[in-house]
Motif scaffolding. Structure first.
Motif, mmCIF file in Angstrom:
data_model
loop_
_atom_site.group_PDB
_atom_site.id
_atom_site.type_symbol
_atom_site.label_atom_id
_atom_site.label_comp_id
_atom_site.label_asym_id
_atom_site.label_seq_id
_atom_site.Cartn_x
_atom_site.Cartn_y
_atom_site.Cartn_z
ATOM 1 N N ASN A 5 0.849 -1.195 0.000
ATOM 2 C CA ASN A 5 0.000 0.000 0.000
ATOM 3 C C ASN A 5 0.878 1.237 0.000
ATOM 4 O OD1 ASN A 5 -2.499 -1.224 2.356
ATOM 5 N ND2 ASN A 5 -2.254 -1.688 0.222
ATOM 6 N N SER A 7 0.130 5.454 0.232
ATOM 7 C CA SER A 7 -0.818 6.567 0.328
ATOM 8 C C SER A 7 -0.120 7.832 -0.144
ATOM 9 C CB SER A 7 -1.304 6.753 1.765
ATOM 10 O OG SER A 7 -2.147 5.694 2.131
ATOM 11 N N GLN A 9 -0.658 12.007 -0.456
ATOM 12 C CA GLN A 9 -1.338 13.284 -0.271
ATOM 13 C C GLN A 9 -0.533 14.276 -1.086
ATOM 14 O OE1 GLN A 9 -0.910 15.268 3.537
ATOM 15 N NE2 GLN A 9 -2.912 16.201 3.331
ATOM 16 N N TYR A 37 -7.351 1.482 -5.814
ATOM 17 C CA TYR A 37 -7.124 2.694 -5.016
ATOM 18 C C TYR A 37 -8.409 3.118 -4.342
ATOM 19 C CZ TYR A 37 -9.494 5.491 -8.557
ATOM 20 O OH TYR A 37 -10.435 6.021 -9.398
ATOM 21 N N GLU A 43 -6.042 11.926 1.577
ATOM 22 C CA GLU A 43 -5.045 11.235 0.769
ATOM 23 C C GLU A 43 -5.719 10.143 -0.044
ATOM 24 O OE1 GLU A 43 -2.442 9.795 3.816
ATOM 25 O OE2 GLU A 43 -3.755 8.152 4.347
ATOM 26 N N THR A 44 -4.989 9.656 -1.020
ATOM 27 C CA THR A 44 -5.438 8.527 -1.824
ATOM 28 C C THR A 44 -4.515 7.361 -1.535
ATOM 29 O OG1 THR A 44 -6.342 9.959 -3.544
ATOM 30 C CG2 THR A 44 -5.821 7.699 -4.186
ATOM 31 N N THR A 45 -5.109 6.200 -1.223
ATOM 32 C CA THR A 45 -4.325 5.004 -0.935
ATOM 33 C C THR A 45 -4.435 4.051 -2.114
ATOM 34 O OG1 THR A 45 -4.693 5.257 1.432
ATOM 35 C CG2 THR A 45 -3.978 3.086 0.672
ATOM 36 N N GLU A 47 -3.000 0.250 -3.973
ATOM 37 C CA GLU A 47 -2.514 -1.096 -3.704
ATOM 38 C C GLU A 47 -1.952 -1.657 -4.996
ATOM 39 O OE1 GLU A 47 -5.062 -3.657 -1.282
ATOM 40 O OE2 GLU A 47 -4.842 -5.144 -2.874
ATOM 41 N N LYS A 77 3.127 7.656 2.224
ATOM 42 C CA LYS A 77 3.229 6.619 3.252
ATOM 43 C C LYS A 77 3.292 5.277 2.541
ATOM 44 C CE LYS A 77 0.031 9.112 6.163
ATOM 45 N NZ LYS A 77 -1.267 8.991 6.827
ATOM 46 N N ASP A 79 3.278 1.109 3.214
ATOM 47 C CA ASP A 79 3.088 -0.044 4.102
ATOM 48 C C ASP A 79 3.567 -1.259 3.328
ATOM 49 O OD1 ASP A 79 2.381 -1.961 5.933
ATOM 50 O OD2 ASP A 79 0.264 -1.403 6.026
ATOM 51 N N MET A 87 -5.390 -3.361 1.410
ATOM 52 C CA MET A 87 -6.243 -2.387 2.083
ATOM 53 C C MET A 87 -7.360 -3.113 2.821
ATOM 54 S SD MET A 87 -6.530 0.813 -0.576
ATOM 55 C CE MET A 87 -6.819 -0.118 -2.073
#
Length: 96
Positions: A5, A7, A9, A37, A43-45, A47, A77, A79, A87
């Motif tokens: 993942n 993210s 912004q 997504y 923000e937009t996350t 994968e 960010k 992960d 997600m």
């Protein structure tokens, strides 16, 4: 490599009236890439594969500049787990 993942912004330095317009272009670009997504209020996350997501982050900066941003501030960010992370495993229980 397993999915991770990222993210993003993104805050383009454009007039207040254009911020959402420019951010919408970035989101449309993310949509065009085919990655999974979710757009959030801050923000937009996304994968997907690590390298592809980092390429998307890089291209997002360029989109903002092409739209007239004199500067782009981004918060990213990541992960990452070697076996992958989704997600859904993090927020699936909160979905109705």
């Amino acid at each position: 490599m397993s999915a991770i993942n990222v993210s993003l912004q993104i805050l383009p330095s454009v007039s207040d009236e254009r911020i959402y317009e420019v951010v919408d272009k970035v989101i449309a670009y993310i949509d065009s890439t085919g990655v999974k997504y979710e757009v959030g209020p801050m923000e937009t996350t996304m994968e997907g594969e690590f390298d592809k997501l980092l390429e998307i982050v890089k291209n997002a900066q360029e989109i903002c500049v092409k739209e007239g941003a004199s500067r782009v501030l981004s918060v990213v960010k990541i992960d990452y787990k070697p076996e992958g992370v989704t997600m859904n495993e993090k927020i699936g229980k909160y979905r109705k």
